[in-house]
Design an enzyme around this catalytic site. Structure first.
Site, PDB file in Angstrom:
ATOM      1  N   HIS A  35       0.914  -1.086   0.002  1.00 49.86           N
ATOM      2  CA  HIS A  35       0.015   0.331  -0.075  1.00 49.86           C
ATOM      3  C   HIS A  35       0.858   1.147   0.025  1.00 49.86           C
ATOM      4  CE1 HIS A  35      -4.250   1.163   0.499  1.00 49.86           C
ATOM      5  NE2 HIS A  35      -3.776   2.097   0.749  1.00 49.86           N
TER       6      HIS A  35
ATOM      7  N   ASP B 133     -13.906   3.150   6.860  1.00 48.12           N
ATOM      8  CA  ASP B 133     -12.656   3.597   5.845  1.00 48.12           C
ATOM      9  C   ASP B 133     -13.112   4.455   4.742  1.00 48.12           C
ATOM     10  OD1 ASP B 133      -9.913   4.525   5.332  1.00 48.12           O
ATOM     11  OD2 ASP B 133     -10.089   3.201   3.543  1.00 48.12           O
TER      12      ASP B 133
ATOM     13  N   ARG C 212     -12.371  12.963   4.282  1.00 49.05           N
ATOM     14  CA  ARG C 212     -11.275  13.516   4.550  1.00 49.05           C
ATOM     15  C   ARG C 212     -10.575  14.285   3.254  1.00 49.05           C
ATOM     16  NH1 ARG C 212      -7.688   8.872   5.563  1.00 49.05           N
ATOM     17  NH2 ARG C 212      -5.727  10.210   5.601  1.00 49.05           N
TER      18      ARG C 212
ATOM     19  N   LYS D 284      -7.558  -1.537   6.445  1.00 41.80           N
ATOM     20  CA  LYS D 284      -7.801  -2.207   5.108  1.00 41.80           C
ATOM     21  C   LYS D 284      -6.994  -3.338   4.839  1.00 41.80           C
ATOM     22  CE  LYS D 284      -7.446   1.612   2.177  1.00 41.80           C
ATOM     23  NZ  LYS D 284      -7.589   2.987   2.875  1.00 41.80           N
TER      24      LYS D 284
HETATM   25  N1  URA Z   1      -3.812   5.715   1.328  1.00 40.34           N
HETATM   26  C1  URA Z   1      -4.949   5.298   2.063  1.00 40.34           C
HETATM   27  O1  URA Z   1      -5.462   4.383   2.092  1.00 40.34           O
HETATM   28  N2  URA Z   1      -5.356   6.150   3.024  1.00 40.34           N
HETATM   29  C2  URA Z   1      -4.894   7.158   3.455  1.00 40.34           C
HETATM   30  O2  URA Z   1      -5.183   8.029   4.318  1.00 40.34           O
HETATM   31  C3  URA Z   1      -3.748   7.677   2.546  1.00 40.34           C
HETATM   32  C4  URA Z   1      -3.338   6.776   1.511  1.00 40.34           C
END
Ligand code: URA
Length: 435
Positions: free
Chosen positions: A82, A161, A168, A187
């Site tokens: 990620h 999320d 956000r 995640k």
């Molecule tokens: N990737 C994500 O999944 N979340 C974040 O807050 C920043 C990058």
């Protein structure tokens, strides 16, 4: 318990308990706490921060807002990666099929564009038919049949999320260590990854501008991984200028396809090899970086990674014709080169400005739920360290419909470049690998 009291507690810089965090996260996920209260709490967290302990509570609460997958019946060891978010960062599109071609399954929950950075799902959705919204059963079946699945947050998987992320994106509350760490790790935990490689971006086009902050973010995520028994490695990589040449959804997808065919930009390919190497090392498929690189280059050169990519796209119902012939992918109406205003060496290329410009052209969202334009973006010809003659193209702008946006984009992009008369060193791709 009342949401307003939890917001006030964080506003006044007091630590939240596991119960308070969970009350808020689950209430927001169920729709009982409205967006305006969630946005206030996000801003309070953004300004006041969270302790390591609160960050772990937040991560667990978000992971538990949906199903927690146990992939062991179909895949004994699942590895994931990620990125913390960058500009031109299409790494997942290449790394996932590359690693899956070595026989390691990759099951992944990705994101959409966030702030000035692009999102893997938006890039994949440039392909007509591509489905990122899978049920848990579809996630499991696709992972079993293709060895790859990449989806978004859904009502089943990390819905908290999904909701916080979208909020956000449009409330200027992205670049906070606890919010990023919990968003990413929730995640990974919910999707059942055994090992995770974190690509922690640092620089002008990243949410972390300094090495210290990037390192703190890497450690916050590694700490969560350790508490929850996952193997974690972090690569701190440079994001002062965009990665590769393309910035924009379909443009980045095309560049990823070219890379899988062996003709992508060198910096981007190198970055993909570094991330993929860490993934197969964590999964005990290679002893060291040298061995990993040889295995991966073979998967690339033999066409196995490309075939995996094709199987994956078809497995998620994307129309194969568009990846076999990327010229069918969305194309902008105006494709205009931007001539260099002077001769000299490129000393700087502000990745955030490039990302913001791609967003303003229509590639990003200004409000929750905005539709994005997959065709627009920027293709860079000259990057840091390159010599340019006055009048030579610095980049090409891909824009649609609105000529004013094209004119504004030209000015912003010219301002994104800085210059030197002396040769300039190309920036390092990777600053540190933390294992
Ligand atoms: N990737 C994500 O999944 N979340 C974040 O807050 C920043 C990058």
């Amino acid at each position: 318990m009342r949401a307003v009291d939890i917001i006030a507690k964080k506003r006044d810089n007091n630590p939240l308990t596991a119960k308070e965090i969970d009350f808020f996260v689950q209430g927001f996920t169920r729709g009982e706490i409205p967006d305006y209260q969630a946005a206030s709490l996000l801003m309070a967290i953004y300004l006041r921060g969270m302790s390591e302990q609160e960050t772990v509570y937040l991560t667990m609460s978000m992971a538990r807002s949906g199903e927690m997958l146990d992939l062991s019946p179909i895949a004994p060891f699942v590895v994931d990666k990620h990125s913390t978010g960058g500009v031109g960062d299409k790494t997942t599109l290449v790394v996932v099929p590359l690693v899956a071609a070595t026989g390691l399954p990759v099951g992944k929950i990705s994101g959409r564009g966030l702030g000035f950075t692009g999102g893997t799902l938006d890039k994949l959705e440039s392909i007509p038919g591509f489905q990122a919204n899978f049920s848990t059963e579809e996630f499991m079946a696709t992972l079993r049949d293709c060895g790859i699945v990449v989806v978004g947050q859904t009502a089943d998987m990390v819905p908290a999320d999904g909701k916080f992320y979208a909020l956000r994106d449009v409330t200027a509350t992205v670049s906070n260590i606890s919010l990023i760490a919990s968003s990413i790790m929730s995640k990974k935990i919910a999707s059942g990854a055994n090992a995770i490689v974190l690509d922690v971006k640092v620089g002008l086009g990243a949410f972390m501008h300094t090495r210290e902050d990037a390192s703190a973010l890497a450690h916050a995520m590694a700490n969560i991984g350790q508490v929850l028994g996952r193997r974690v490695a972090a690569v701190i990589s440079d994001m002062n200028q965009p990665l590769g040449r393309a910035v924009g959804n379909a443009l980045e997808l095309k560049e990823a396809i070219a890379t899988l065919h062996g003709h992508g930009p060198t910096d981007f390919l190198e970055h993909c090899l570094i991330i993929a190497s860490q993934m197969i090392i964590l999964a005990d498929r290679a002893r060291d970086a040298q061995e990993a690189r040889e295995v991966l280059l073979h998967k690339l050169d033999s066409g196995q990674a490309w075939r995996k990519f094709r199987d994956w796209i078809v497995g998620q119902r994307g129309d194969e014709a568009y990846i076999n012939d990327p010229s069918l992918l969305p194309q902008a109406i105006f494709i205009e080169p931007l001539p260099s205003p002077r001769s000299g060496y490129v000393a700087g290329l502000d990745a955030m400005e490039v990302g913001l410009t791609a967003g303003i052209l229509g590639g990003g969202r200004a409000r929750k739920g905005d539709l994005i334009d997959h065709a627009v973006g920027i293709v860079l010809t000259k990057k840091i360290g390159d010599y340019v003659k006055r009048g030579e193209p610095l980049l090409t702008i891909h824009a649609n419909n609105d000529e004013q946006k094209l004119t504004d984009a030209k000015q912003r992009l010219l301002d994104a470049y800085s210059w030197s008369d002396e040769p300039v060193e190309r920036p390092l791709l990777v600053h540190e690998i933390i294992t």
